[in-house]
Design an enzyme around this catalytic site. Structure first.
Site, mmCIF file in Angstrom:
data_model
loop_
_atom_site.group_PDB
_atom_site.id
_atom_site.type_symbol
_atom_site.label_atom_id
_atom_site.label_comp_id
_atom_site.label_asym_id
_atom_site.label_seq_id
_atom_site.Cartn_x
_atom_site.Cartn_y
_atom_site.Cartn_z
ATOM 1 N N ASN A 10 14.681 -29.826 -37.240
ATOM 2 C CA ASN A 10 15.938 -29.591 -36.532
ATOM 3 C C ASN A 10 17.147 -29.623 -37.458
ATOM 4 O OD1 ASN A 10 14.548 -29.302 -34.137
ATOM 5 N ND2 ASN A 10 14.732 -31.463 -33.588
ATOM 6 N N GLY A 27 19.842 -37.315 -32.099
ATOM 7 C CA GLY A 27 18.773 -37.920 -31.328
ATOM 8 C C GLY A 27 17.368 -37.478 -31.665
ATOM 9 N N ASP A 28 17.209 -36.348 -32.352
ATOM 10 C CA ASP A 28 15.881 -35.863 -32.747
ATOM 11 C C ASP A 28 15.998 -35.176 -34.106
ATOM 12 O OD1 ASP A 28 13.206 -35.209 -32.749
ATOM 13 O OD2 ASP A 28 13.370 -33.582 -31.284
ATOM 14 N N LEU A 29 16.603 -35.888 -35.054
ATOM 15 C CA LEU A 29 17.013 -35.258 -36.305
ATOM 16 C C LEU A 29 15.890 -35.300 -37.344
ATOM 17 C CD1 LEU A 29 19.533 -33.794 -37.290
ATOM 18 C CD2 LEU A 29 20.311 -35.935 -38.308
#
Length: 285
Positions: free
Chosen positions: A192, A186-188
């Protein structure tokens, strides 16, 4: 409560040192020789959402995630993973294993990880995870339109520009292929994707049931080390699993980058708003 107190209460052991590792993240050394990460949440539910996301993404071992040692409403204490180099071998394994992780699936588009709150966070921005009947409904209702409204309220979009996003949302079912909900990070973005000695670890998730192309688009938003190797290995891995990416997936990158661009616009301002407009126009050509 500070980082030292959080580690002593949530994990235990004698703390011998605390060093800020960036923002609200602290590297905490223990008398045992172990080091752990203490991370202060950005708002209500943030630590619970991250802890649930780490456990959910790491459940089957497709890609490693830091072990959660404990959390409360303010702090998350987790395993420290020393960094390593971004090698081609690690990138290829990451791409293939990300394809496998996505196929673990989710109960519904928009569903939070088991035990995770519906009201979660992406970075410093609030984010709603709510099960929806299909991806277009979820993406429009909880990923695009709330941030468009925020940008309108801040004077970043005119009403005509807001209507452009509304028009796009009406066409989402035609613009993206129908797929079952994937288990996504979701926030790649690159920050991250944690390169370690034993390969890539996933950190700082905004995990939910989503469209797998969303993670691939996020990898490309700010640039990621070994990007083309990762994407190529992902496509090969998905093909080998019998779930190839739909034709045109590279052309749909702007569609899936709309959410992070709009979120960044709502938090950081105009430059991202212009990028979001450009992405929306590209989708509607």
């Amino acid at each position: 409560m500070n980082a030292r107190e959080a580690v002593e209460r949530l994990y235990g052991g004698e703390v011998t040192g605390v060093r800020r590792a960036g923002g609200a993240i602290f590297l905490v050394s223990l008398a045992s020789g172990e080091a752990v990460i203490a991370k202060e949440g950005v708002g209500p539910g943030a630590t619970a959402a991250e802890a649930a996301g780490l456990r959910w993404l790491g459940e089957h071992g497709d890609l490693p995630t830091p072990r959660v040692h404990g959390h409360d409403d303010q702090w998350l204490v987790m395993q420290y993973v020393p960094p390593g180099p971004p090698t081609p071998e690690a990138a290829e394994a990451f791409g293939r294993n990300l394809a496998a992780l996505h196929q673990r699936g989710a109960e519904a588009f928009g569903c939070p990880p088991p035990g995770g709150p519906a009201d979660a966070w992406m970075g410093v921005a609030p984010m709603r995870n709510e099960a929806s009947p299909d991806w277009p409904t979820f993406y429009a209702r909880h990923r695009v339109l709330p941030y468009v409204r925020d940008c309108v309220d801040q004077g970043l979009f005119t009403q005509d520009e807001a209507e452009l996003f509304e028009k796009l949302c009406d066409r989402l079912g035609d613009l993206a292929p129908a797929e079952p909900p994937a288990r996504i990070h979701g926030d790649l973005w690159s920050g991250n994707v944690h390169w370690a000695a034993d390969g890539v670890w996933l950190i700082d998730p905004a995990a939910h049931g989503g469209h797998r192309e969303g993670d691939l688009a996020m990898l490309q938003l700010f640039g990621t080390s070994q990007l083309q190797t990762i994407l190529g290995a992902y496509a090969e891995g998905a093909q080998d699993q019998g779930v190839p990416l739909a034709d045109g997936w590279r052309d749909r990158v702007p569609l899936h980058q709309l959410f992070p661009l709009l979120m960044h616009a709502a938090v950081f301002g105009g430059g991202y708003a212009r990028q979001a407009l450009s992405a929306a126009r590209a989708c509607l050509r």
